[in-house]
Design a protein around this motif. Sequence first.
Motif, PDB file in Angstrom:
ATOM      1  N   ILE A   1     -41.669 -32.789  -2.488  1.00  0.00           N
ATOM      2  CA  ILE A   1     -42.639 -32.754  -3.568  1.00  0.00           C
ATOM      3  C   ILE A   1     -42.464 -33.974  -4.457  1.00  0.00           C
ATOM      4  CG2 ILE A   1     -42.666 -30.238  -3.575  1.00  0.00           C
ATOM      5  CD1 ILE A   1     -41.019 -30.362  -6.139  1.00  0.00           C
ATOM      6  N   ASP A   2     -43.459 -34.227  -5.267  1.00  0.00           N
ATOM      7  CA  ASP A   2     -43.390 -35.261  -6.291  1.00  0.00           C
ATOM      8  C   ASP A   2     -42.601 -34.678  -7.460  1.00  0.00           C
ATOM      9  OD1 ASP A   2     -43.885 -36.855  -8.547  1.00  0.00           O
ATOM     10  OD2 ASP A   2     -45.889 -37.406  -7.876  1.00  0.00           O
ATOM     11  N   GLU A   3     -41.323 -35.106  -7.614  1.00  0.00           N
ATOM     12  CA  GLU A   3     -40.463 -34.490  -8.622  1.00  0.00           C
ATOM     13  C   GLU A   3     -40.953 -34.739 -10.042  1.00  0.00           C
ATOM     14  OE1 GLU A   3     -36.304 -35.088  -8.373  1.00  0.00           O
ATOM     15  OE2 GLU A   3     -36.107 -34.164  -6.405  1.00  0.00           O
ATOM     16  N   GLU A   4     -41.513 -35.912 -10.314  1.00  0.00           N
ATOM     17  CA  GLU A   4     -41.983 -36.189 -11.663  1.00  0.00           C
ATOM     18  C   GLU A   4     -43.138 -35.252 -12.023  1.00  0.00           C
ATOM     19  OE1 GLU A   4     -41.905 -37.425 -15.317  1.00  0.00           O
ATOM     20  OE2 GLU A   4     -40.457 -38.094 -13.808  1.00  0.00           O
ATOM     21  N   ALA A   5     -44.073 -35.059 -11.069  1.00  0.00           N
ATOM     22  CA  ALA A   5     -45.164 -34.110 -11.303  1.00  0.00           C
ATOM     23  C   ALA A   5     -44.616 -32.686 -11.418  1.00  0.00           C
ATOM     24  CB  ALA A   5     -46.187 -34.207 -10.176  1.00  0.00           C
ATOM     25  N   TYR A   6     -43.599 -32.379 -10.607  1.00  0.00           N
ATOM     26  CA  TYR A   6     -42.977 -31.054 -10.609  1.00  0.00           C
ATOM     27  C   TYR A   6     -42.408 -30.719 -11.982  1.00  0.00           C
ATOM     28  CZ  TYR A   6     -39.971 -27.289  -8.686  1.00  0.00           C
ATOM     29  OH  TYR A   6     -39.352 -26.094  -8.406  1.00  0.00           O
ATOM     30  N   ARG A   7     -41.776 -31.718 -12.618  1.00  0.00           N
ATOM     31  CA  ARG A   7     -41.199 -31.496 -13.941  1.00  0.00           C
ATOM     32  C   ARG A   7     -42.281 -31.244 -14.994  1.00  0.00           C
ATOM     33  NH1 ARG A   7     -38.084 -36.038 -12.083  1.00  0.00           N
ATOM     34  NH2 ARG A   7     -36.142 -35.253 -11.206  1.00  0.00           N
ATOM     35  N   GLN A   8     -43.502 -31.704 -14.700  1.00  0.00           N
ATOM     36  CA  GLN A   8     -44.618 -31.481 -15.618  1.00  0.00           C
ATOM     37  C   GLN A   8     -45.395 -30.213 -15.278  1.00  0.00           C
ATOM     38  OE1 GLN A   8     -44.797 -33.508 -18.241  1.00  0.00           O
ATOM     39  NE2 GLN A   8     -43.037 -34.596 -17.358  1.00  0.00           N
ATOM     40  N   GLY A   9     -44.895 -29.435 -14.304  1.00  0.00           N
ATOM     41  CA  GLY A   9     -45.530 -28.172 -13.941  1.00  0.00           C
ATOM     42  C   GLY A   9     -46.576 -28.277 -12.852  1.00  0.00           C
ATOM     43  N   ASP A  10     -46.605 -29.401 -12.126  1.00  0.00           N
ATOM     44  CA  ASP A  10     -47.606 -29.617 -11.084  1.00  0.00           C
ATOM     45  C   ASP A  10     -46.899 -29.710  -9.736  1.00  0.00           C
ATOM     46  OD1 ASP A  10     -49.745 -30.286  -9.527  1.00  0.00           O
ATOM     47  OD2 ASP A  10     -50.108 -32.245 -10.440  1.00  0.00           O
ATOM     48  N   LEU A  11     -47.106 -28.705  -8.876  1.00  0.00           N
ATOM     49  CA  LEU A  11     -46.461 -28.673  -7.570  1.00  0.00           C
ATOM     50  C   LEU A  11     -47.321 -29.401  -6.547  1.00  0.00           C
ATOM     51  CD1 LEU A  11     -44.209 -27.707  -5.699  1.00  0.00           C
ATOM     52  CD2 LEU A  11     -45.461 -25.566  -5.405  1.00  0.00           C
ATOM     53  N   ARG A  12     -46.834 -30.548  -6.077  1.00  0.00           N
ATOM     54  CA  ARG A  12     -47.536 -31.335  -5.071  1.00  0.00           C
ATOM     55  C   ARG A  12     -46.626 -31.492  -3.864  1.00  0.00           C
ATOM     56  NH1 ARG A  12     -49.442 -36.389  -8.938  1.00  0.00           N
ATOM     57  NH2 ARG A  12     -50.485 -35.143 -10.553  1.00  0.00           N
ATOM     58  N   ALA A  13     -46.720 -30.539  -2.951  1.00  0.00           N
ATOM     59  CA  ALA A  13     -45.885 -30.566  -1.752  1.00  0.00           C
ATOM     60  C   ALA A  13     -46.673 -31.164  -0.588  1.00  0.00           C
ATOM     61  CB  ALA A  13     -45.425 -29.156  -1.394  1.00  0.00           C
ATOM     62  N   ARG A  14     -45.979 -31.925   0.259  1.00  0.00           N
ATOM     63  CA  ARG A  14     -46.650 -32.496   1.413  1.00  0.00           C
ATOM     64  C   ARG A  14     -45.681 -32.600   2.582  1.00  0.00           C
ATOM     65  NH1 ARG A  14     -47.312 -38.999   0.991  1.00  0.00           N
ATOM     66  NH2 ARG A  14     -47.376 -38.649   3.240  1.00  0.00           N
ATOM     67  N   LEU A  15     -46.249 -32.644   3.770  1.00  0.00           N
ATOM     68  CA  LEU A  15     -45.465 -32.810   4.991  1.00  0.00           C
ATOM     69  C   LEU A  15     -45.174 -34.287   5.196  1.00  0.00           C
ATOM     70  CD1 LEU A  15     -44.334 -31.742   7.721  1.00  0.00           C
ATOM     71  CD2 LEU A  15     -46.635 -32.077   8.658  1.00  0.00           C
ATOM     72  N   TYR A  16     -43.892 -34.627   5.339  1.00  0.00           N
ATOM     73  CA  TYR A  16     -43.500 -36.010   5.544  1.00  0.00           C
ATOM     74  C   TYR A  16     -43.132 -36.311   6.986  1.00  0.00           C
ATOM     75  CZ  TYR A  16     -43.554 -37.236   0.615  1.00  0.00           C
ATOM     76  OH  TYR A  16     -43.959 -37.505  -0.657  1.00  0.00           O
ATOM     77  N   ALA A  17     -42.603 -35.332   7.702  1.00  0.00           N
ATOM     78  CA  ALA A  17     -42.149 -35.595   9.067  1.00  0.00           C
ATOM     79  C   ALA A  17     -41.861 -34.273   9.746  1.00  0.00           C
ATOM     80  CB  ALA A  17     -40.884 -36.464   9.049  1.00  0.00           C
ATOM     81  N   THR A  18     -41.650 -34.343  11.036  1.00  0.00           N
ATOM     82  CA  THR A  18     -41.080 -33.221  11.776  1.00  0.00           C
ATOM     83  C   THR A  18     -39.785 -33.710  12.399  1.00  0.00           C
ATOM     84  OG1 THR A  18     -42.319 -33.763  13.797  1.00  0.00           O
ATOM     85  CG2 THR A  18     -43.314 -32.177  12.272  1.00  0.00           C
ATOM     86  N   ALA A  19     -38.885 -32.786  12.621  1.00  0.00           N
ATOM     87  CA  ALA A  19     -37.590 -33.140  13.180  1.00  0.00           C
ATOM     88  C   ALA A  19     -37.137 -32.032  14.114  1.00  0.00           C
ATOM     89  CB  ALA A  19     -36.563 -33.346  12.069  1.00  0.00           C
ATOM     90  N   ARG A  20     -36.318 -32.387  15.079  1.00  0.00           N
ATOM     91  CA  ARG A  20     -35.736 -31.377  15.963  1.00  0.00           C
ATOM     92  C   ARG A  20     -34.503 -30.788  15.292  1.00  0.00           C
ATOM     93  NH1 ARG A  20     -34.455 -32.521  21.867  1.00  0.00           N
ATOM     94  NH2 ARG A  20     -33.354 -34.348  21.056  1.00  0.00           N
ATOM     95  N   ILE A  21     -34.391 -29.463  15.341  1.00  0.00           N
ATOM     96  CA  ILE A  21     -33.250 -28.787  14.742  1.00  0.00           C
ATOM     97  C   ILE A  21     -32.695 -27.738  15.701  1.00  0.00           C
ATOM     98  CG2 ILE A  21     -34.181 -29.081  12.411  1.00  0.00           C
ATOM     99  CD1 ILE A  21     -34.804 -25.997  12.523  1.00  0.00           C
ATOM    100  N   PRO A  22     -31.402 -27.410  15.593  1.00  0.00           N
ATOM    101  CA  PRO A  22     -30.873 -26.248  16.313  1.00  0.00           C
ATOM    102  C   PRO A  22     -31.271 -24.995  15.537  1.00  0.00           C
ATOM    103  CG  PRO A  22     -29.116 -27.326  15.093  1.00  0.00           C
ATOM    104  CD  PRO A  22     -30.359 -28.157  14.888  1.00  0.00           C
ATOM    105  N   PHE A  23     -32.008 -24.096  16.160  1.00  0.00           N
ATOM    106  CA  PHE A  23     -32.558 -22.943  15.449  1.00  0.00           C
ATOM    107  C   PHE A  23     -31.946 -21.655  15.976  1.00  0.00           C
ATOM    108  CE2 PHE A  23     -35.628 -19.482  14.954  1.00  0.00           C
ATOM    109  CZ  PHE A  23     -35.834 -19.537  13.578  1.00  0.00           C
ATOM    110  N   LEU A  24     -31.474 -20.839  15.056  1.00  0.00           N
ATOM    111  CA  LEU A  24     -30.995 -19.498  15.368  1.00  0.00           C
ATOM    112  C   LEU A  24     -31.653 -18.551  14.375  1.00  0.00           C
ATOM    113  CD1 LEU A  24     -28.900 -18.160  17.329  1.00  0.00           C
ATOM    114  CD2 LEU A  24     -27.299 -18.167  15.401  1.00  0.00           C
ATOM    115  N   PRO A  25     -32.420 -17.552  14.854  1.00  0.00           N
ATOM    116  CA  PRO A  25     -33.145 -16.672  13.926  1.00  0.00           C
ATOM    117  C   PRO A  25     -32.219 -16.035  12.902  1.00  0.00           C
ATOM    118  CG  PRO A  25     -33.861 -16.301  16.192  1.00  0.00           C
ATOM    119  CD  PRO A  25     -32.668 -17.212  16.263  1.00  0.00           C
ATOM    120  N   GLY A  26     -32.679 -16.022  11.658  1.00  0.00           N
ATOM    121  CA  GLY A  26     -31.914 -15.417  10.590  1.00  0.00           C
ATOM    122  C   GLY A  26     -30.861 -16.314   9.985  1.00  0.00           C
ATOM    123  N   ARG A  27     -30.585 -17.455  10.603  1.00  0.00           N
ATOM    124  CA  ARG A  27     -29.557 -18.359  10.088  1.00  0.00           C
ATOM    125  C   ARG A  27     -30.106 -19.720   9.703  1.00  0.00           C
ATOM    126  NH1 ARG A  27     -26.687 -14.620   8.218  1.00  0.00           N
ATOM    127  NH2 ARG A  27     -25.711 -13.258   9.744  1.00  0.00           N
TER     128      ARG A  27
END
Length: 369
Positions: free
Chosen positions: A168-194
């Motif tokens: 997110i844009d942290e400066e906007a976040y501190r002002q109460g404005d949530l601006r979240a965006r997708l920056y990338a995808t990555a491969r991860i080791p995934f285990l459900p629940g963990r």
Amino acid sequence: MTTIGLVINPLAGLGGTVGLKGTDGTADEARRRGALPRAGTRAVEALLSLRGLPLRFLTSSGAMGADALDAGGIREYEVVHTPRGPETTADDTRAAVRACVDAGADLILFCGGDGTARDVAAAAGETPILGIPAGVKMYSGVFAVRPAAVGEVLAGDYALREAEVMDIDEEAYRQGDLRARLYATARIPFLPGRVQCGKEASFGDEAAALDGIARFMADLIRAGGCVVLGAGGTTAAIAREAGIEATLLGVDVVVDGKVAAPDADEAALLAHIESAGRCRIIVSPIGAQGAVIGRGTGPITPAVLRAAGPENLIVVATPGKLAATPALFVDTGDPALDAAFGERISVICGYHIARLMPLLRPAAYDRNL
């Protein structure tokens, strides 16, 4: 033998407990307010869960990795990177990741938040990554649910899958404005629940449920006493119904129906809880991800939760959010406190309506049973 590249952002999470909602560009201010580093401690907790596994470590010197390996009792590692100065930067993070990849890392294990995840993903290329949660926000789907879960993931029958790296844009976040965006995808080791899922929005018309939650919690606020109101859209609806102006992305203290401490930090919360004697804390989990405490709730520290009492934590969420969230978890940074919340937690999902939801148990607690 799996080769792990360990990269720690020593500044991650520094601004959380003092109400800065992030650390990007605010490290000096966080220290001035009395913030203490937490990334190293979180990294050591994860490393302790890895002891005994057939792993080889590559890392950076000092606080970016070697110090935590020493503290975790892991002596066999190779330093492949040295930061340029005493105050590490995003450039240091990316350089450390590239050095680990070039030296043959099979997995980059990093410690930080969403900003660190962006830097790691940018430098790791096709090498899988896994995050030790230590930041303030952590909306990305690349983090273990808590540091000790890293050991269960790497010791388990995990699968590699694609996950989203959000920020997110942290400066906007501190002002109460949530601006979240997708920056990338990555491969991860995934285990459900963990491994946590990424943040998702709630879809569909849930206005009636949200209205019911707001009216129910507004009644509690109007009844008097001390209430800590967490961040987010659901709690913002409660504030509107109660006729108070709350901080959308911060934590507020409400006393006898009026805001007594807007955008409060840990010290302010502790002071009001001590003065009030009893205080209820109202929070809402992050949609789909399931984090009740530990993501975006920096000022609500283990000390605050112990002072208020785990029994005074009130969780609110609409049915749609719960439907997209198979299990909830708390990651306070204190495994014993996490375990005190039990295996299920009551969630207010309408006017005088509650639902029991599964609560993931800390792995370290399970091993001690």
